[in-house]
Design an enzyme around this catalytic site. Structure first.
Site, PDB file in Angstrom:
ATOM      1  N   LYS A   1       0.855  -1.180   0.000  1.00 13.21           N
ATOM      2  CA  LYS A   1       0.000   0.000   0.000  1.00 13.21           C
ATOM      3  C   LYS A   1       0.889   1.227   0.000  1.00 13.21           C
ATOM      4  O   LYS A   1       1.446   1.616   1.014  1.00 13.21           O
ATOM      5  CB  LYS A   1      -0.902   0.001   1.240  1.00 13.21           C
ATOM      6  CG  LYS A   1      -2.274   0.687   1.034  1.00 13.21           C
ATOM      7  CD  LYS A   1      -2.211   2.174   0.716  1.00 13.21           C
ATOM      8  CE  LYS A   1      -2.021   3.005   1.966  1.00 13.21           C
ATOM      9  NZ  LYS A   1      -2.090   4.488   1.651  1.00 13.21           N
TER      10      LYS A   1
ATOM     11  N   GLU B   1       9.348   1.274  11.089  1.00 11.94           N
ATOM     12  CA  GLU B   1      10.408   2.272  10.938  1.00 11.94           C
ATOM     13  C   GLU B   1       9.715   3.618  10.951  1.00 11.94           C
ATOM     14  O   GLU B   1       9.007   3.982  10.015  1.00 11.94           O
ATOM     15  CB  GLU B   1      11.174   2.038   9.629  1.00 11.94           C
ATOM     16  CG  GLU B   1      12.513   2.737   9.592  1.00 11.94           C
ATOM     17  CD  GLU B   1      12.442   4.119   8.981  1.00 11.94           C
ATOM     18  OE1 GLU B   1      12.396   5.107   9.768  1.00 11.94           O
ATOM     19  OE2 GLU B   1      12.404   4.227   7.753  1.00 11.94           O
TER      20      GLU B   1
ATOM     21  N   GLY C   1       6.585   5.132   8.477  1.00 14.96           N
ATOM     22  CA  GLY C   1       5.792   6.355   8.498  1.00 14.96           C
ATOM     23  C   GLY C   1       5.910   7.073   9.820  1.00 14.96           C
ATOM     24  O   GLY C   1       6.836   6.839  10.613  1.00 14.96           O
TER      25      GLY C   1
ATOM     26  N   GLY D   1       2.223   4.803  13.412  1.00 11.63           N
ATOM     27  CA  GLY D   1       2.786   3.526  13.817  1.00 11.63           C
ATOM     28  C   GLY D   1       2.116   2.969  15.057  1.00 11.63           C
ATOM     29  O   GLY D   1       1.939   1.742  15.187  1.00 11.63           O
TER      30      GLY D   1
ATOM     31  N   CYS E   1      13.169  10.895   7.340  1.00  9.10           N
ATOM     32  CA  CYS E   1      12.974  10.549   8.750  1.00  9.10           C
ATOM     33  C   CYS E   1      14.266  10.631   9.547  1.00  9.10           C
ATOM     34  O   CYS E   1      14.243  10.852  10.756  1.00  9.10           O
ATOM     35  CB  CYS E   1      12.359   9.159   8.877  1.00  9.10           C
ATOM     36  SG  CYS E   1      13.300   7.869   8.026  1.00  9.10           S
TER      37      CYS E   1
ATOM     38  N   GLU F   1       8.947  16.452  14.979  1.00  9.30           N
ATOM     39  CA  GLU F   1       9.463  16.196  13.640  1.00  9.30           C
ATOM     40  C   GLU F   1       8.810  17.145  12.639  1.00  9.30           C
ATOM     41  O   GLU F   1       7.631  17.024  12.327  1.00  9.30           O
ATOM     42  CB  GLU F   1       9.202  14.745  13.249  1.00  9.30           C
ATOM     43  CG  GLU F   1       9.916  14.335  11.988  1.00  9.30           C
ATOM     44  CD  GLU F   1       9.757  12.853  11.693  1.00  9.30           C
ATOM     45  OE1 GLU F   1      10.683  12.279  11.114  1.00  9.30           O
ATOM     46  OE2 GLU F   1       8.710  12.278  12.041  1.00  9.30           O
TER      47      GLU F   1
END
Length: 505
Positions: free
Chosen positions: A195, A269, A247, A252, A303, A404
Site C-alpha cells: 500500500k 520504521e 511512516g 505507527g 525521517c 518532527e
C-alpha cells in the site's frame, strides 16, 4: 544520462506529465493485472511543483484489500510457495534487469509525484535497485542450523516465510523504501500486498506492472488509497501474516494496535529528530557540507534528517556563518531542470505543516538566521516551495527542536561540555539516527556508544548502505531494515527434532 527539460516550469511539467502518463494506467495491481477499485472512486495525485493533477488513482477500500490478500494467499499456496531460494533469486534478478531498463521512466514518475530534482530521483531509483539486488544475492545464503543435542537426536532449524506480507510505505522515498520491504519479503518466499502513500502512488504501480511475466500472478500486489480506507484494513487483515510499516510514529501506534488484535508481527520504521554533534576540533567546512546535505536533501523530508545541530560554543559563530551560506547557496526551482538542488515540498499539507513550524519557532523565541519564507519569483508561486530555513539560539524544549518538522528546517543549539552534548542529543522521544563531527577517534567511538540511536555516522551522514541494518530506538521503531538480518524479519524459525533409534542390524 538524465534527460533534463529546458522550457518554463509550466511547459516542462505539462510535457513531462504527458510523457509519463500517456497510454499508462495507474490502477491497482492485483493477481497480475490492473484493476479499478471496487468503489469505482478515484482521486488525483498532484505534481507539487505546479500543483496540477498528474493522473487519477483508485480510491480503494476494504474489499480491494480482501482481493489482494486472497491473490497473495493463492500465490503462496501455488507455484510461488514451491520455489527455492535460488529460483527466487533468479526471478528477482530478472525483475531488476527489467526495472533497470525502465529507470528513466521510473525516475520521471518519482520526480513528478514527489517534487524531487530529477537527478536525485535517478540516483534513488538506482539505490532501490541496489537494495533489491542485495536481497536477491543474500537470499541464496538462507540456511538452517544443526543443534548438537545428543547422539540420540538430530535437531535442526528451518527458516520458512510467513506467507502474506502487508507493506505500507510513505511518500518521501517511495521506491527506495518499498525496496527495503519488497527485497527481503520476496527473497524469503513471501507474497506481498503493498500500500503506497496516496501522495506518491506512481512508481509502486509501475514496478508491479513490470513484474508481469516474471513473478507468478499474485506474488506482488498493489492497492492504492487513503490510510484509513485502505491502509487500516490491510494492517488489521486476518489474512496478513506479517506487517511492515514505515511512516509517522503516531500512525505507527495505530498500526501496532490494529495488528495486535490478530497478533500479527510488525516491523516499524518511524520518525526521528536526529542530532548532529559538532565538536571544537571538527573540520567545519566538511561538517557544514555534511549537515546541509542531510537536512536540505529531499527538501528535508527524511525521517533520519539531522534536524538538530548541537555545536560547541568555541566554534558556534563560525559554524553558523558558514551554514547560513550553505543554506542560501541551494538552488530552489523546477525539479526537471539540471541546476535545481531543492524542489518543493511533496504536498499542500506538508507545506502548511512546515510553514506552521517556522511560525512556531519564531513565537517560541528562536532566532531566524536564514530562510523561513516562500522563495522569490513568480515562476514558483503555484508550487509548494519553501526556502532552506535555519534557526539559531534554540532551546531543546522548543517545539521546533522536539517535534518532527519533516522539512528543510534546521535548528542550532550550543553546548560547552561533552556530557552536556550527549544529554541534549538523547533528550528526545526518538532515536533513529545521529551524527558526530570530530577528528578525535576516541571521542568519536565514545559518542557512538553514548548516543541513543539506531545509526550513528561519524564525519558523514545519511549514507544508508546495503547490508547495514537501519532502524531506531525508542519511538523511532521496532526491527531493522537494509541488512541481511532483515530476512529474519520475514521468516519464521521452525525447529525439527528427529529421534535417532537403535542402528543395530
Amino acid at each position: 544520462m538524465v534527460d533534463y527539460y529546458d522550457g518554463t516550469i509550466e511547459e516542462n511539467h505539462r510535457e513531462a506529465i504527458e510523457r509519463a502518463t500517456t497510454d499508462r494506467s495507474f490502477a491497482n495491481w492485483i493477481d497480475g493485472e490492473s484493476v479499478a477499485a471496487t468503489t469505482d472512486e478515484t482521486f488525483e495525485t498532484i505534481d507539487p511543483a505546479v500543483t496540477d493533477p498528474i493522473t487519477a488513482i483508485p480510491r480503494s477500500g476494504e474489499a480491494d484489500v480482501d482481493k489482494a490478500v486472497a491473490a497473495a494467499r493463492d500465490a503462496i499456496d501455488g507455484e510461488w510457495g514451491d520455489t527455492t531460494a535460488a529460483e527466487r533469486s533468479r526471478l528477482l534478478q530478472e525483475w531488476i534487469e527489467t526495472l533497470r531498463e525502465h529507470a528513466d521512466e521510473l525516475a520521471l514518475l518519482e520526480s513528478l509525484d514527489v517534487g524531487k530534482p530529477l537527478g536525485h530521483a535517478h540516483g534513488e531509483i538506482e539505490k532501490a535497485l541496489e537494495f533489491l539486488e542485495y536481497y536477491a544475492a543474500v537470499s541464496r545464503g538462507q540456511e538452517g542450523v544443526q543443534v548438537p543435542v545428543s547422539t540420540d537426536a538430530h535437531v535442526y532449524t528451518r527458516q520458512e516465510p510467513y506467507g502474506v506480507v502487508g507493506a505500507i510505505v510513505p511518500w518521501n522515498f517511495p521506491l527506495v523504501l518499498a525496496s527495503w520491504k519488497l527485497g527481503p519479503a520476496l527473497a524469503a518466499g513471501n507474497a506481498v500486498v503493498l500500500k503506497p502513500a496516496e501522495d506518491s502512488p506512481l512508481t509502486a504501480t509501475r514496478v508491479a506492472q513490470l513484474s508481469k511475466d516474471v513473478f507468478p500472478d499474485g506474488v506482488l500486489n498493489v492497492v492504492h488509497g487513503y490510510g484509513e480506507e485502505a491502509g487500516a484494513p490491510l494492517a488489521g487483515h486476518d489474512g496478513v501474516d506479517k506487517l511492515s510499516f514505515t511512516g509517522e510514529d503516531v500512525t505507527g501506534e495505530e498500526v501496532m494496535r490494529t495488528a495486535a488484535d490478530s497478533i500479527t508481527p510488525v516491523t516499524l520504521e518511524l520518525g526521528g529528530k536526529s542530532p548532529f554533534l559538532v565538536f571544537p576540533d571538527a573540520d567545519l567546512d566538511a561538517a557544514v557540507e555534511t549537515v546541509a546535505g542531510g537536512i536540505f536533501y529531499n527538501t528535508g523530508q527524511s525521517c533520519d534528517a539531522p534536524s538538530r545541530v548541537l555545536v560547541h560554543e568555541d566554534v558556534h559563530d563560525e559554524f553558523v556563518d558558514r551554514f547560513v551560506e550553505a543554506a542560501e547557496a541551494h538552488v530552489i526551482g523546477d525539479p526537471l531542470v539540471e541546476e535545481t538542488t531543492m524542489g518543493p515540498l511533496a504536498s499542500q499539507a506538508q507545506y502548511e505543516k512546515v510553514t506552521g513550524y517556522v511560525e512556531t519557532g519564531l513565537d517560541d523565541g528562536a532566532t531566524l538566521v536564514a530562510g523561513g519564507d516562500r522563495p522569490a519569483g513568480d515562476e514558483l508561486e503555484d508550487g509548494w516551495f519553501v526556502e532552506p530555513t535555519v534557526f539559531d539560539d534554540v532551546d531543546n524544549e522548543m517545539r521546533v527542536a522536539r517535534e518532527e518538522v519533516f522539512g528543510p528546517v534546521e535548528t542550532i543549539n550550543t553546548f560547552s561540555e561533552y556530557e552536556e552534548a550527549i544529554t541534549i542529543a538523547n533528550d528526545t522521544p526518538y532515536g533513529l539516527a545521529a551524527g558526530v563531527a570530530t577528528e578525535n577517534t576516541d571521542l568519536a567511538h565514545r559518542a557512538a556508544a553514548d548516543l541513543e540511536a539506531g545509526s550513528v555516522w561519524i564525519n558523514t551522514y545519511g549514507s544508508t548502505v546495503t547490508g547495514g541494518p537501519f532502524g531506531g530506538y525508542k519511538r523511532s521503531g521496532i526491527g531493522r531494515e537494509c541488512g541481511k538480518d532483515a530476512l529474519e524479519y520475514y521468516t519464521q524459525t521452525k525447529t525439527v527434532n528427529v529421534e535417532l533409534g537403535d542402528t543395530s542390524l
